[in-house]
Design a protein around this motif. Structure first.
Motif, PDB file in Angstrom:
ATOM      1  N   VAL A 118      89.819  27.399  10.685  1.00  0.00           N
ATOM      2  CA  VAL A 118      90.747  28.087  11.590  1.00  0.00           C
ATOM      3  C   VAL A 118      91.100  29.466  11.033  1.00  0.00           C
ATOM      4  CG1 VAL A 118      93.048  28.026  12.639  1.00  0.00           C
ATOM      5  CG2 VAL A 118      91.708  25.916  12.457  1.00  0.00           C
ATOM      6  N   LEU A 119      91.413  29.522   9.740  1.00  0.00           N
ATOM      7  CA  LEU A 119      91.785  30.785   9.113  1.00  0.00           C
ATOM      8  C   LEU A 119      90.599  31.754   9.056  1.00  0.00           C
ATOM      9  CD1 LEU A 119      94.028  29.507   6.165  1.00  0.00           C
ATOM     10  CD2 LEU A 119      94.699  30.143   8.492  1.00  0.00           C
ATOM     11  N   GLU A 120      89.391  31.212   8.841  1.00  0.00           N
ATOM     12  CA  GLU A 120      88.188  32.055   8.824  1.00  0.00           C
ATOM     13  C   GLU A 120      87.981  32.725  10.182  1.00  0.00           C
ATOM     14  OE1 GLU A 120      85.150  29.276   7.917  1.00  0.00           O
ATOM     15  OE2 GLU A 120      86.028  28.767   5.980  1.00  0.00           O
ATOM     16  N   MET A 121      88.131  31.932  11.243  1.00  0.00           N
ATOM     17  CA  MET A 121      87.923  32.468  12.582  1.00  0.00           C
ATOM     18  C   MET A 121      89.000  33.470  12.961  1.00  0.00           C
ATOM     19  SD  MET A 121      87.273  30.407  16.159  1.00  0.00           S
ATOM     20  CE  MET A 121      85.746  29.694  15.579  1.00  0.00           C
ATOM     21  N   MET A 122      90.158  33.365  12.332  1.00  0.00           N
ATOM     22  CA  MET A 122      91.241  34.304  12.612  1.00  0.00           C
ATOM     23  C   MET A 122      90.872  35.743  12.253  1.00  0.00           C
ATOM     24  SD  MET A 122      94.823  32.612  11.361  1.00  0.00           S
ATOM     25  CE  MET A 122      95.655  34.204  11.494  1.00  0.00           C
ATOM     26  N   VAL A 123      90.001  35.916  11.251  1.00  0.00           N
ATOM     27  CA  VAL A 123      89.739  37.263  10.725  1.00  0.00           C
ATOM     28  C   VAL A 123      89.149  38.196  11.783  1.00  0.00           C
ATOM     29  CG1 VAL A 123      88.503  38.597   8.986  1.00  0.00           C
ATOM     30  CG2 VAL A 123      89.539  36.408   8.361  1.00  0.00           C
ATOM     31  N   PRO A 124      88.010  37.869  12.401  1.00  0.00           N
ATOM     32  CA  PRO A 124      87.490  38.777  13.444  1.00  0.00           C
ATOM     33  C   PRO A 124      88.413  38.876  14.656  1.00  0.00           C
ATOM     34  CG  PRO A 124      86.229  36.738  13.416  1.00  0.00           C
ATOM     35  CD  PRO A 124      87.099  36.719  12.200  1.00  0.00           C
ATOM     36  N   LEU A 125      89.097  37.784  14.988  1.00  0.00           N
ATOM     37  CA  LEU A 125      90.032  37.815  16.117  1.00  0.00           C
ATOM     38  C   LEU A 125      91.184  38.768  15.840  1.00  0.00           C
ATOM     39  CD1 LEU A 125      90.251  34.013  17.056  1.00  0.00           C
ATOM     40  CD2 LEU A 125      88.869  35.788  18.135  1.00  0.00           C
ATOM     41  N   THR A 126      91.648  38.802  14.589  1.00  0.00           N
ATOM     42  CA  THR A 126      92.747  39.696  14.223  1.00  0.00           C
ATOM     43  C   THR A 126      92.332  41.153  14.346  1.00  0.00           C
ATOM     44  OG1 THR A 126      93.714  38.060  12.717  1.00  0.00           O
ATOM     45  CG2 THR A 126      94.315  40.360  12.357  1.00  0.00           C
ATOM     46  N   PHE A 127      91.141  41.481  13.860  1.00  0.00           N
ATOM     47  CA  PHE A 127      90.697  42.877  13.912  1.00  0.00           C
ATOM     48  C   PHE A 127      90.477  43.344  15.350  1.00  0.00           C
ATOM     49  CE2 PHE A 127      89.757  42.375   9.379  1.00  0.00           C
ATOM     50  CZ  PHE A 127      90.237  43.593   8.912  1.00  0.00           C
ATOM     51  N   THR A 128      89.832  42.537  16.172  1.00  0.00           N
ATOM     52  CA  THR A 128      89.621  42.956  17.559  1.00  0.00           C
ATOM     53  C   THR A 128      90.938  42.941  18.335  1.00  0.00           C
ATOM     54  OG1 THR A 128      88.897  40.689  18.063  1.00  0.00           O
ATOM     55  CG2 THR A 128      87.194  42.347  17.736  1.00  0.00           C
ATOM     56  N   GLY A 129      91.826  42.003  17.999  1.00  0.00           N
ATOM     57  CA  GLY A 129      93.147  41.981  18.630  1.00  0.00           C
ATOM     58  C   GLY A 129      93.935  43.240  18.318  1.00  0.00           C
ATOM     59  N   LEU A 130      93.929  43.665  17.053  1.00  0.00           N
ATOM     60  CA  LEU A 130      94.616  44.903  16.665  1.00  0.00           C
ATOM     61  C   LEU A 130      93.991  46.110  17.367  1.00  0.00           C
ATOM     62  CD1 LEU A 130      95.042  44.326  12.814  1.00  0.00           C
ATOM     63  CD2 LEU A 130      96.849  44.302  14.541  1.00  0.00           C
ATOM     64  N   SER A 131      92.671  46.122  17.427  1.00  0.00           N
ATOM     65  CA  SER A 131      91.968  47.217  18.083  1.00  0.00           C
ATOM     66  C   SER A 131      92.383  47.337  19.543  1.00  0.00           C
ATOM     67  CB  SER A 131      90.450  46.997  17.981  1.00  0.00           C
ATOM     68  OG  SER A 131      89.747  48.001  18.671  1.00  0.00           O
ATOM     69  N   LEU A 132      92.393  46.227  20.261  1.00  0.00           N
ATOM     70  CA  LEU A 132      92.761  46.259  21.676  1.00  0.00           C
ATOM     71  C   LEU A 132      94.242  46.558  21.873  1.00  0.00           C
ATOM     72  CD1 LEU A 132      90.845  45.815  24.138  1.00  0.00           C
ATOM     73  CD2 LEU A 132      89.886  45.094  21.969  1.00  0.00           C
TER      74      LEU A 132
END
Length: 360
Positions: A59-73
């Motif tokens: 779960v924490l691993e998958m959070m990493v790319p989601l966090t970066f794209t979430g911040l970007s958007l």
């Protein structure tokens, strides 16, 4: 004024929570209807990620790319632009990082950060393109960004195929990355890597940028009222370009970190489509970066739970698509709870009027 703002924020929070509950409820109902072991399937979906450290670390691993794209958007939508070029930035950032990982030899510790820097620059320059096209030719940034995503996806494939592909591999794959390119792990016995810490640090930096700096203030003014920003003397074109560059940089760095933390070769023969995940996160957080980790955790948890459920039961993990669709429909729908909001606002205005008269 502060009481009014608090009331609006509370309403939006309740609206989002209700949307999440309805989305999960609809999915639970479908599981109960379609599964031969509905209660078992539902329990796996909701609780299995907590069963083992390995699952929770996923779960924490998958959070990493989601966090970066979430911040970007979040940055993109603060300016009321609706570009989805983050997908192209993320993919090309990963390609650029793979190029650095294969073609350059560097010491441990330095190698991944050089790759992140180059990937961030690549992502930043790609990120500004829809904004520049909109400023210069008034082209719709949503359309242009979607078209550019395909261009950069095929450009990335071309680079991998003709410069980095391993001819000995039985599938589409680049040469193996240099061992010095790998990010260090932070939790023994799992694949959780230092990219998670970088993602959390990025949340703090983006929040500081948007809410604590002059540039972030200008960005929010441009997003709230473009004409007012122009009349106030703000260089709106510059604000838009800079914000798009920063958003693209974040997505590009996210792609590099995903390569460095999770892969030994570049093997993406199809686009990962993280930008759409970023859209969901931006919707859930109302473009506020401090809530991005919570939204990323929620989305990641559901996906790992759905994946575990599909392995252990007769329910496909595509159930997560239903949850995402319901969330987007309810949060994006302006009329969802609109009557309740109007009644609440009227009550707050009435209380404010009575208080003012009493004080007068």
């Amino acid at each position: 004024m502060r009481k009014w703002k608090h009331h609006v924020d509370l309403f939006e929070l309740l609206r989002i929570l209700l949307a999440l509950i309805i989305a999960i409820g609809v999915s639970a109902l479908l599981i109960l209807i379609t599964s031969e072991t509905p209660l078992y399937s539902l329990s796996v979906f909701l609780f299995a990620p907590f069963e083992k450290l390995k699952y929770f670390s996923n779960v924490l691993e998958m959070m990493v790319p989601l966090t970066f794209t979430g911040l970007s958007l979040c940055i993109v939508y603060q300016s009321k632009n609706f570009s989805l070029i983050a997908d192209g930035c993320f993919y090309m950032g990963a390609v650029a990082a793979a190029f650095v990982a294969i073609k350059f030899v560097m010491p441990f510790g330095l190698h991944p950060f050089v790759a992140m820097a180059i990937a961030g620059i690549v992502g930043g320059f790609i990120g500004v393109l829809p904004g520049i096209i909109k400023i210069k030719w008034q082209a719709n940034e949503l359309v242009s960004s979607l078209m550019m995503n395909y261009i950069f996806y095929f450009l990335g494939l071309y680079i991998i195929n003709y410069f980095l592909r391993d001819p000995q591999a039985s599938v589409f794959a680049s040469y193996k990355f240099s061992p010095t390119f790998a990010l260090p792990g932070i939790l023994e016995g799992t694949r959780l890597h230092a990219g998670f810490l970088i993602a959390m640090a990025s949340v703090v930096l983006v929040y500081f940028y948007i809410y604590k700096t002059k540039w972030g203030y200008e960005l929010r003014i441009v997003g709230d009222n473009l004409n007012f920003a122009k009349y106030s003397g703000i260089n709106t074109a510059k604000v838009l370009v800079v914000s798009q560059f920063i958003a693209g940089t974040l997505a590009g760095v996210g792609g590099a970190i995903e390569m460095s933390g999770m892969y030994k070769r570049f093997i993406w023969d199809s686009p990962p489509s993280y930008a759409w995940d970023g859209v969901i996160i931006a919707l859930l957080t109302k473009n506020n970066p401090k809530y991005v980790p919570f939204a990323a955790f929620f989305l990641s948890y559901l996906r790992i739970g759905a994946d575990l459920m599909s392995r252990r039961s007769d329910v496909d993990n595509q159930i997560i698509s239903i949850i995402q669709a319901v969330i987007i429909l309810l949060i994006a729908a302006e009329h969802f709870l609109a009557k309740w909001r109007l009644k609440s606002e009227n009550k707050v205005a009435k209380d404010k009027y009575i208080t003012a008269n009493l004080e007068g």
